[in-house]
Design a protein around this motif. Sequence first.
Motif, PDB file in Angstrom:
ATOM      1  N   SER A  56     -19.635  48.593  -3.109  1.00  0.00           N
ATOM      2  CA  SER A  56     -20.599  49.283  -2.241  1.00  0.00           C
ATOM      3  C   SER A  56     -21.350  48.263  -3.337  1.00  0.00           C
ATOM      4  N   SER A  57     -22.141  47.838  -3.541  1.00  0.00           N
ATOM      5  CA  SER A  57     -23.751  46.615  -3.420  1.00  0.00           C
ATOM      6  C   SER A  57     -22.836  45.829  -3.566  1.00  0.00           C
ATOM      7  N   GLY A  58     -24.171  45.068  -3.373  1.00  0.00           N
ATOM      8  CA  GLY A  58     -23.934  43.416  -4.203  1.00  0.00           C
ATOM      9  C   GLY A  58     -23.823  43.738  -5.714  1.00  0.00           C
ATOM     10  N   PHE A  82     -36.850  33.869 -11.012  1.00  0.00           N
ATOM     11  CA  PHE A  82     -37.570  34.247  -9.953  1.00  0.00           C
ATOM     12  C   PHE A  82     -35.794  34.785  -9.021  1.00  0.00           C
ATOM     13  N   SER A  83     -35.929  35.909  -8.914  1.00  0.00           N
ATOM     14  CA  SER A  83     -35.086  36.547  -8.875  1.00  0.00           C
ATOM     15  C   SER A  83     -35.101  37.897  -7.922  1.00  0.00           C
ATOM     16  N   PHE A  84     -34.382  38.954  -7.889  1.00  0.00           N
ATOM     17  CA  PHE A  84     -34.058  39.992  -7.332  1.00  0.00           C
ATOM     18  C   PHE A  84     -33.575  40.929  -8.405  1.00  0.00           C
ATOM     19  N   PRO A 128     -26.530  31.287 -12.033  1.00  0.00           N
ATOM     20  CA  PRO A 128     -27.369  30.559 -11.416  1.00  0.00           C
ATOM     21  C   PRO A 128     -27.564  32.323  -9.589  1.00  0.00           C
ATOM     22  N   VAL A 129     -28.954  31.749  -9.576  1.00  0.00           N
ATOM     23  CA  VAL A 129     -29.232  32.396  -7.757  1.00  0.00           C
ATOM     24  C   VAL A 129     -29.643  31.389  -7.336  1.00  0.00           C
ATOM     25  N   HIS A 130     -28.707  31.702  -5.892  1.00  0.00           N
ATOM     26  CA  HIS A 130     -28.944  30.741  -4.709  1.00  0.00           C
ATOM     27  C   HIS A 130     -29.834  31.418  -3.812  1.00  0.00           C
ATOM     28  N   ALA A 156     -24.261  35.352  -5.019  1.00  0.00           N
ATOM     29  CA  ALA A 156     -24.433  34.588  -3.525  1.00  0.00           C
ATOM     30  C   ALA A 156     -25.358  35.282  -2.533  1.00  0.00           C
ATOM     31  N   CYS A 157     -26.391  36.500  -3.170  1.00  0.00           N
ATOM     32  CA  CYS A 157     -26.263  37.699  -2.268  1.00  0.00           C
ATOM     33  C   CYS A 157     -26.999  36.646  -1.329  1.00  0.00           C
ATOM     34  N   GLU A 158     -27.886  36.113  -1.325  1.00  0.00           N
ATOM     35  CA  GLU A 158     -28.966  35.492  -0.273  1.00  0.00           C
ATOM     36  C   GLU A 158     -27.966  34.369   0.562  1.00  0.00           C
ATOM     37  N   ASN A 183     -30.543  43.635   5.461  1.00  0.00           N
ATOM     38  CA  ASN A 183     -31.709  42.545   5.228  1.00  0.00           C
ATOM     39  C   ASN A 183     -31.220  41.031   5.595  1.00  0.00           C
ATOM     40  N   LYS A 184     -29.375  40.960   4.554  1.00  0.00           N
ATOM     41  CA  LYS A 184     -28.898  39.948   4.399  1.00  0.00           C
ATOM     42  C   LYS A 184     -28.253  39.110   5.604  1.00  0.00           C
ATOM     43  N   GLN A 185     -28.113  37.867   5.673  1.00  0.00           N
ATOM     44  CA  GLN A 185     -26.840  37.648   6.924  1.00  0.00           C
ATOM     45  C   GLN A 185     -26.224  38.130   7.759  1.00  0.00           C
TER      46      GLN A 185
HETATM   47  C1  LIG Z   1     -29.644  41.884  -2.996  1.00  0.00           C
HETATM   48  C2  LIG Z   1     -29.238  40.793  -3.579  1.00  0.00           C
HETATM   49  C3  LIG Z   1     -28.374  41.669  -4.562  1.00  0.00           C
HETATM   50  C4  LIG Z   1     -27.812  42.130  -4.244  1.00  0.00           C
HETATM   51  O1  LIG Z   1     -28.521  43.778  -3.872  1.00  0.00           O
HETATM   52  P1  LIG Z   1     -28.020  45.548  -3.464  1.00  0.00           P
HETATM   53  O2  LIG Z   1     -29.144  46.045  -3.064  1.00  0.00           O
HETATM   54  O3  LIG Z   1     -27.709  46.186  -4.196  1.00  0.00           O
HETATM   55  O4  LIG Z   1     -27.109  44.951  -2.347  1.00  0.00           O
HETATM   56  C5  LIG Z   1     -28.461  40.359  -6.059  1.00  0.00           C
HETATM   57  N1  LIG Z   1     -29.273  39.808  -6.218  1.00  0.00           N
HETATM   58  C6  LIG Z   1     -30.557  39.321  -5.184  1.00  0.00           C
HETATM   59  C7  LIG Z   1     -30.920  37.846  -5.425  1.00  0.00           C
HETATM   60  C8  LIG Z   1     -29.960  39.916  -3.668  1.00  0.00           C
HETATM   61  O5  LIG Z   1     -31.354  39.164  -2.838  1.00  0.00           O
END
Ligand SMILES: *Cc1c(COP(=O)(O)O)cnc(C)c1O
Length: 368
Positions: A56-58, A82-84, A128-130, A156-158, A183-185
């Motif tokens: 349902s979400s990242g 440095f991430s979300f 790791p965060v891409h 790899a959400c981004e 806003n993702k790819q």
């Molecule tokens: C978008 C994103 C997520 C996941 O976000 P959701 O809103 O839950 O889909 C996770 N990590 C990063 C780095 C993101 O940019």
Amino acid sequence: MKQPKIPLSRPYLDARDERRVLAVLRSGQLSMGPEQRAFEDRAAKRIGTRYAAAVSSGTAGLHLSVRGLGLGSGDEVITTPFSFIASSNCLLYENVTPVFVDVDDATLTIAVEQIERRITKRTKAILPVHVFGQMADMKGISRLARKHGLAVIEDACEALGASRDGIRPGVRGDAAVFGFYPNKQITTGEGGLVATNSKRLDRLVRSLRNQGRAGSAWLEHRTLGYNYRLDDLSAALGAAQLEKFDEMQQLRRQAARRYSESLSEVPGVRVPETPTGAVHGWFVYVIRVPAAARARVLRALDREGIQAKPYLSLLHLQPFMKRRFGFKRGDFPVAEQAMKETIALPFFPGISHAAIKKVSSAVKGALT
Ligand SMILES: *Cc1c(COP(=O)(O)O)cnc(C)c1O
């Protein structure tokens, strides 16, 4: 008269998406129907992993990867600030301690040479965060993971469409998680996906997203699960989006090239760098300007009706993280410096050349 607004991002939607979503609506089967599988199969093929489970979400995908790999209380996972927020929240949900390592100044992904000294007896994984569509050095990370017997969860959400040294997200890690927020790819509205080559992990994720059920027994729950399913309307949109993914990436690459052409000569602007051997996934187009000038640039863009934002926030400086772990300013200097300098510019497939010129000249005007 106020200028028309140039948005930061905009999903790339057309009649193909509408037809596919409408067909689900008309079928009456809005969840757990055939589109979930269709989306997953197409995504796995595109990503290059054996399995892909839609969620349902990242954030949900990251959480299930942490659960699925058996991480829990007392464990440590090495990641970057440095991430979300989701990339460390997924650890906190399971009482796993995030151990932050600073980032590499050029790519803003984890500084691989700093990982080893943070490994302890409690370390179980690297996450790791891409970031921005730029892959972390998975070759280096998987070498360390093998040496120390650690799991790897790729945020790899981004990074759909990215690669580095010929390695795509999901190919080396135990799990790679993708996100499909608008806003993702590609987008499914809300949505995400766990890609893996592990049959065991894929099974677990499928069970956990579906209330801990296994097999077809609807009323039997083998484990504590969640409702992290992706509905069929969203999956249909995802499948339609994947069909035109190449076209969308082409448009993103073209926009990035145009921005870099107009901005690379502007004094004070650092345009995104891609390491040799890397393919950028172009989630966002982020420039860096001198910290002292950033507010001025942001104001100039705002005056022109151009939406732009500092990107991203730093996880270790969020109020609840500071309270819980005692982090402070100065702990991760490279990430902190980057945070003061970044500006995400309007960027999406189909952004006009005129808009790019307008944004570029506003940036230039504010700096010269
Ligand atoms: C978008 C994103 C997520 C996941 O976000 P959701 O809103 O839950 O889909 C996770 N990590 C990063 C780095 C993101 O940019």
